[in-house]
Design an enzyme around this catalytic site. Structure first.
Site, short mmCIF file in Angstrom:
data_model
loop_
_atom_site.label_atom_id
_atom_site.label_comp_id
_atom_site.label_asym_id
_atom_site.label_seq_id
_atom_site.Cartn_x
_atom_site.Cartn_y
_atom_site.Cartn_z
N ASP A 149 1.03 -1.11 -0.08
CA ASP A 149 -0.07 -0.06 -0.09
C ASP A 149 0.63 1.20 -0.03
O ASP A 149 2.07 1.07 0.34
CB ASP A 149 -0.92 -0.03 1.40
CG ASP A 149 -1.84 1.05 1.24
OD1 ASP A 149 -2.33 1.47 0.34
OD2 ASP A 149 -2.04 1.55 2.51
N LYS A 150 0.33 2.43 -0.37
CA LYS A 150 1.16 3.76 -0.35
C LYS A 150 0.84 4.46 0.97
O LYS A 150 1.64 4.70 1.76
CB LYS A 150 0.97 4.29 -1.57
CG LYS A 150 1.74 5.79 -1.70
CD LYS A 150 1.20 6.59 -2.62
CE LYS A 150 -0.27 7.28 -2.37
NZ LYS A 150 -0.30 8.33 -1.18
N GLU A 193 -3.53 20.27 0.66
CA GLU A 193 -4.22 21.26 1.06
C GLU A 193 -3.88 21.87 2.64
O GLU A 193 -3.68 23.13 2.77
CB GLU A 193 -5.62 21.02 1.02
CG GLU A 193 -6.13 20.64 -0.14
CD GLU A 193 -7.36 21.78 -0.69
OE1 GLU A 193 -8.32 21.44 -0.68
OE2 GLU A 193 -6.69 22.78 -1.07
N PHE A 203 -11.97 20.56 -8.43
CA PHE A 203 -10.91 19.94 -8.83
C PHE A 203 -11.57 18.79 -9.49
O PHE A 203 -12.47 18.25 -9.18
CB PHE A 203 -9.82 19.61 -7.96
CG PHE A 203 -8.98 18.58 -8.14
CD1 PHE A 203 -7.89 18.54 -9.17
CD2 PHE A 203 -9.39 17.23 -7.93
CE1 PHE A 203 -7.11 17.50 -9.22
CE2 PHE A 203 -8.58 15.79 -8.22
CZ PHE A 203 -7.55 16.16 -9.05
N ARG A 257 6.63 17.89 -4.59
CA ARG A 257 5.28 17.86 -5.24
C ARG A 257 4.89 19.41 -5.47
O ARG A 257 5.15 20.14 -4.63
CB ARG A 257 4.30 17.24 -4.47
CG ARG A 257 4.51 15.64 -4.13
CD ARG A 257 3.56 15.21 -3.13
NE ARG A 257 2.13 15.33 -3.41
CZ ARG A 257 1.33 14.42 -3.16
NH1 ARG A 257 1.87 13.38 -2.54
NH2 ARG A 257 0.08 14.66 -3.62
N GLY A 279 -4.75 3.27 -3.71
CA GLY A 279 -6.34 3.74 -4.40
C GLY A 279 -6.27 5.09 -4.68
O GLY A 279 -7.35 5.89 -5.10
N ASP A 288 -1.66 -0.98 6.07
CA ASP A 288 -1.79 -0.30 7.50
C ASP A 288 -3.27 -0.02 7.51
O ASP A 288 -3.54 0.37 8.59
CB ASP A 288 -0.82 0.87 7.67
CG ASP A 288 -1.41 1.90 7.00
OD1 ASP A 288 -1.86 2.07 5.75
OD2 ASP A 288 -1.51 3.20 7.23
N ASP A 330 -6.57 -2.49 3.23
CA ASP A 330 -5.45 -3.59 2.70
C ASP A 330 -5.78 -4.91 3.26
O ASP A 330 -4.87 -5.75 2.91
CB ASP A 330 -4.03 -3.12 3.30
CG ASP A 330 -3.76 -1.70 2.79
OD1 ASP A 330 -3.95 -1.34 1.66
OD2 ASP A 330 -3.52 -1.03 3.79
#
Length: 1076
Positions: A367-368, A454, A495, A552, A633, A710, A714
């Site tokens: 997972d990220k 944000e 967005f 980023r 995701g 985590d 997952d």
């Protein structure tokens, strides 16, 4: 029955009878019970106090070896067949069953301990809440891994129920909705109330696993409970995980049964022939029972040898394996280098059955959010009007966030000096967002952000003097350099993944209309006014530098809008937003129209903080030839940014995109393409799709897989993989509870695999090779003796030696080998990650290695039988008193055997400890002590029939030729092994051999080179499309702020402790099969 199985953890998300539609009537228990829907209970334990003994015994006797020994015990109760006493089988069988029963009971008690998260609920239809307009604010980290705030809104008609118990008790609405399913983003149903019908969608549903934020209370109607909830429907099927070695052992045990049957058949045929030719000679003093002829004698002999040769199927193998796995699990639990002191979290082996498979991993699925990252963003750099600024001290600003750092003092002077461009820059950051503020007391601001990005940008504006204080659907209030200013919010241009930008249109107190826009630089640059050319060139250079640092980036721009144009645009916007046909296309066209001719203000650079040591860990695992796939995701832009930050992605790589890759006709194409890629990142995958990707690799690649995550999203992936690892982070404990191993930081994964996993695999393989060697050698001596005892099923050893051989004499030395042995230490395991490769290739234990072990045992058994036999044939004592008898030969044979297998153990041991020495020499000492005790006059006088070898030890072991025979047999058993290993190291050295001869250099600290990049991050905010509409819809009208939990706050992270390693390339030559 389906619900029962689900509660038992044997099935998740399946029913015998498919439910087509769900009908629920509020406050009508009898009506609802008639449908027999699942309740909210989920059972994780397997046994109770009444079922434990019978159910556990039933499960244990499903093991082929246990059932076989129970069958042997029955055979031993038949006098005509058994030549061994019953205790030779009963003692080891009872010991094995008792130890396994104790372990199973302990594991079940642990799994039954209840876990109480902050929110335990079912899937609910939201009826009413404490917030205005029936809103609730939730966090869905347990569902989709996102920690950003989300909003749900119930029906107005049910909101009137408020928190009145009387109104709620009299509520009689009836819900018809979809049956239980795993779709987290969709819900279809309707509510019938007072003759009216109301549509229900996903915005009105609170799912199990979500956490309430900033909401005092809410009431709901339960729609799905327990295993029917969407969270549990996504949990994947619970399966019993078995290692590849377990599966191989089952095949080998079946082969051993076949081998045993062949040996018994040969000896039975030999008995029949011998009885036919020689049996009559012995009939005078060994009369045959009535009706026994050579064929029947051969039949009885077959079963007698099944009993005698039973040690070729080792019953103690399974319990020894469990002890070894338990010991290696404790090493993981006790490892201080995998302990995370920040939140007092040690590593934990939640299962004891999979340790050796940690040394065979080929694919890692990660997972990220929260796994690779800390989910913390920091504002690092910015470019304003063509000038780049870096980090400063904010003590001059009383409303500054004390945890925020920025080093460039010149930027503070620019802002405080009243530079218009700098003011517009931070004014944009303070206005163009969807953040919700919370102020507990003066100066203590907390921002509830849809995404960490944000929050980082709004916090940066706050620290530079442009403090976002409050908002209503029509206005935004900002403190600008100490002055309170309220802007009228005219429109939010939200967005989405196509636009990759967000804009707001505001009216300042002086009547000025301004559009503020932020987004991906490539998107913003296309819409700039020609007058921004020079600023754009300078900003582009800065963006390249920021991207080279893995930050980023976003570009910021604005434009002033004419009042008359704005009035006309608002009318057209209202018409498009209320239309039913092509609404999105019309709105996009209007947004595109107004977002042109922008003036560039600059750019921001935000660091998405990785967990400490993530890039080094990924690099280390890649050196071990472990493939890492990221399944997330999040959007593609976010995932790609993390890929670059982790050094998984590099500029020279060619990007390959596959859409709808999990469709049946695309699965093989996905796998084929992915396996050709150096890095694989799967974006926008649901929890169930994560599991599908894992299953796809398991099905077609036949490789060992590991999944790490985590969050509850997952869990399905963790359960699907061969090994599941849970990280105890910010997203609850659902992943940890479903995992096989858990720890607090991703960087500990390299130690789990390269150290504990590799050692566990090496130890288990050594144990199995040696265990089969000593047992085959022990048994084959019986086989050769059959040709010299008239195939009479007489044992070559004393019965007590047979009983104690596996349980006492050889048990502890092999356990010492299997628990403490190391080929290299942990530092060298990191220094040479190539050492991990043999486990991936199954080089240390396979069918071929097993065959070589059997051949080795055959050779040793020939030496151990025929050398003592030849040495004692027609031999008398040196004083000429006694001729050597059967008992003396049995004692010599078993002594030679025990010494030979212990020497072999010594050759197999790489890492000697005091415990190993104690076990080895202690076991030999115990053997001689027990032997002299059991063969003494006293034991014979007390138990005459049980101890017939009276005086054999003292009469035989005082003879020099006995010890010479022991020495010769030991040398002959060892010479081929030593010679082979010498030639192998000389001609075909393995990785281990090369490393053991290498001189380990100091590992210098390596500086990570800057990534020079022409590619910059896209608009990577993780909030969902449509959130801007919610802000301006009036549904965010707030009550007076009250004390609430913090949703988004910044915390400093300690510096990474994991250092990059220096790797030495080792070229593999052709290797022969691994044998002892």
């Amino acid at each position: 029955m389906g619900s029962l199985l689900s509660r038992l953890g044997l099935e998740c998300g399946a029913k015998e009878v498919k439910e087509e539609e769900r009908n629920i009537r509020a406050n009508d228990r009898e009506y609802n019970l008639s449908y027999k829907y699942a309740n909210n209970a989920i059972k994780t334990s397997k046994y109770n106090i009444f079922t434990f003994l019978p159910l556990n015994l039933f499960e244990q006797f499903q093991r082929l070896a246990n059932a076989y020994f129970l069958f042997l015990l029955c055979l031993q109760l038949i006098p005509d067949i058994s030549s061994l006493s019953w205790f030779t089988t009963v003692v080891p069988l009872v010991l094995v069953l008792a130890m396994t029963m104790a372990k199973d009971g302990s594991d079940d008690i642990v799994s039954a301990i209840p876990f109480n998260p902050s929110i335990r609920t079912a899937d609910l239809l939201l009826l009413s809440s404490s917030e205005p307009l029936n809103l609730v604010y939730i966090e869905t980290a347990e569902l989709d891994g996102e920690t950003n705030l989300k909003v749900k809104q119930g029906l107005t008609v049910t909101g009137e129920l408020e928190d009145s118990i009387e109104k709620l008790a009299s509520f009689d609405g009836q819900v018809r909705c979809e049956p239980p399913n795993n779709r987290l983003d969709k819900f279809t149903g309707c509510l019938s109330l007072d003759g009216a019908m109301y549509s229900l969608d996903n915005e009105k549903i609170l799912l199990r696993g979500c956490t309430l934020r900033n909401t005092q209370w809410c009431f709901g109607l339960v729609l799905f409970g327990g295993p029917d909830t969407k969270l549990m429907q996504n949990c994947g099927k619970t399966t019993f995980k078995r290692t590849s070695i377990d599966r191989l052992m089952n095949v080998l045990v079946l082969s051993i049964f076949g081998f045993l049957a062949i040996m018994c058949l040969i000896l039975a045929i030999g008995n029949g022939i011998w009885e036919y030719q020689e049996g009559a000679t012995f009939a005078a003093f060994l009369p045959k029972p009535e009706g026994v002829n050579p064929p029947f004698s051969a039949f009885l002999t077959f079963w007698s040898y099944v009993i005698i040769l039973n040690t070729v199927v080792p019953i103690s193998l399974y319990v020894s394996v469990e002890i070894i796995r338990l010991g290696n699990s404790f090493y993981i639990d006790w490892d201080r280098k995998m302990y995370y002191p920040k939140n007092d979290t040690p590593a934990q082996a939640r299962t004891t059955t999979l340790n050796e498979e940690l040394g065979q991993i080929k694919y890692i699925f990660s997972d990220k959010t929260g796994t690779l990252t800390q989910n913390i963003m920091t504002f690092n750099k910015c470019s304003i009007n063509g000038k780049s600024y870096e980090r400063v001290d904010f003590s001059w600003n009383k409303l500054a966030d004390p945890k925020f750092w920025f080093h460039d003092h010149s930027l503070v002077e620019v802002v405080r000096g009243g530079n218009p461009k700098a003011h517009d820059f931070f004014r944009l950051l303070a206005l163009c967002h969807t953040v919700m503020p919370e102020e507990k007391k003066e100066g203590e601001l907390y921002y509830q952000a849809q995404s960490p990005d944000e929050g980082a940008l709004v916090t940066a504006a706050r620290n530079f003097g442009f403090v976002f204080r409050s908002r209503t659907p029509e206005s935004i209030t900002v403190v600008e350099m100490g002055k309170l200013v309220t802007y009228e919010l005219l429109a939010v241009l939200d967005f989405n993944n196509v636009r990759k930008r967000m804009s707001v249109i505001v009216r300042s107190p002086d009547g000025r209309l301004t559009l503020y826009c932020k987004g991906a630089d490539t998107i913003i640059f296309e819409r700039l006014h020609p007058s921004s050319k020079n600023v754009m060139e300078a900003t582009t250079q800065h963006l390249n530098e920021y991207a080279g640092d893995g930050l980023r980036t976003l570009a910021l721009a604005y434009k002033d809008i004419d009042l008359n144009y704005m009035e006309d645009w608002k009318k057209r916007h209202h018409e498009a937003s209320t239309g039913m046909e092509q609404r999105e296309e019309k709105l996009d066209a209007l947004y595109e129209e107004i977002e042109k001719g922008l003036l560039l203000l600059g750019a921001t650079a935000v660091e998405d903080k990785l967990q400490d040591g993530v890039p080094q860990t990924i690099e280390q695992l890649a050196k071990a030839d472990i493939k890492i796939w990221v399944l997330t995701g999040d959007k593609q832009e976010t995932a790609e940014n993390i890929g670059y930050s982790c050094n998984m992605l590099r500029e020279e790589m060619t990007e390959v995109f596959i859409a709808y890759a999990l469709e049946k006709d695309m699965q093989k194409e996905l796998l084929r393409t992915a396996c050709m890629c150096q890095t694989v990142i799967c974006c926008r995958v649901t929890p169930l799709q994560k599991a599908q990707v894992v299953e796809l690799v398991k099905k077609y690649k036949q490789a060992i897989t590991l999944a790490i995550g985590d969050g509850a999203n997952d869990v399905s992936m963790i359960k699907a993989a061969h090994i599941g690892v849970g990280i105890s982070g910010q997203e609850g404990m659902q992943a940890v509870l479903s995992s096989d191993y858990s720890f607090a930081q991703f960087r500990y994964l390299q130690r789990l695999l390269l150290v504990h996993g590799r050692w566990s695999y090496l130890r288990m393989c050594k144990f199995l090779r040696y265990f089969f060697y000593k047992n085959f050698t022990f048994t084959l001596v019986h086989f050769w003796y059959g040709f010299f005892c008239g195939f009479s099923a007489q044992t070559v050893y004393d019965e007590w030696f047979i009983t104690l051989y596996n349980l006492v004499y050889t048990a502890l030395p092999v356990l010492g080998l299997s628990l403490f042995d190391q080929d290299v230490n942990d530092r060298w395991s990191f220094q040479y990650p190539q050492l991990y490769a043999p486990g991936q290739l199954n080089q240390y234990f396979s069918k071929k290695a097993f065959i070589y072990t059997v051949l080795h045992s055959g050779y040793s058994s020939l030496v151990l039988f025929f050398i003592p036999w030849a040495a004692m044939y027609d031999t008398v004592r040196d004083d000429g008193k006694d001729i050597v008898d059967y008992q003396s030969f049995a004692l010599l044979a078993q002594t030679c055997l025990l010494i030979a297998v212990n020497i072999q153990l010594g050759l197999d041991t790489y890492y000697w400890t005091a415990v190993n020495q104690f076990f080895l020499w202690g076991s030999l000492s115990v053997y001689f002590a027990v032997t002299f005790t059991m063969y003494s006059n006293g034991m014979f006088l007390i138990f005459t029939s049980s101890f017939p070898f009276i005086g054999a030890a003292r009469n035989s072991l005082n003879q020099p030729n006995m010890w010479l025979t022991i020495l010769i047999t030991s040398i002959l058993c060892v010479v081929p092994v030593v010679a082979y290993r010498f030639l192998r190291i000389l001609l075909w050295p393995t990785i281990n051999d090369k490393v053991s001869k290498a001189v380990l250099p100091a590992a210098p600290r390596r500086i990570q080179p800057r990534r020079i990049s022409t590619r910059r991050s896209g608009y990577a905010f993780s909030h969902a499309q449509g959130y801007g509409d919610l802000v301006t819809s009036g549904r965010f009208l707030r009550r007076t702020p009250r004390s609430r939990g913090i949703v988004f706050s910044h915390t400093d992270s300690p510096l990474a402790q994991a250092k990059p390693q220096l790797y030495r390339t080792i070229v593999e030559g052709e290797e022969p099969p691994q044998i002892p």
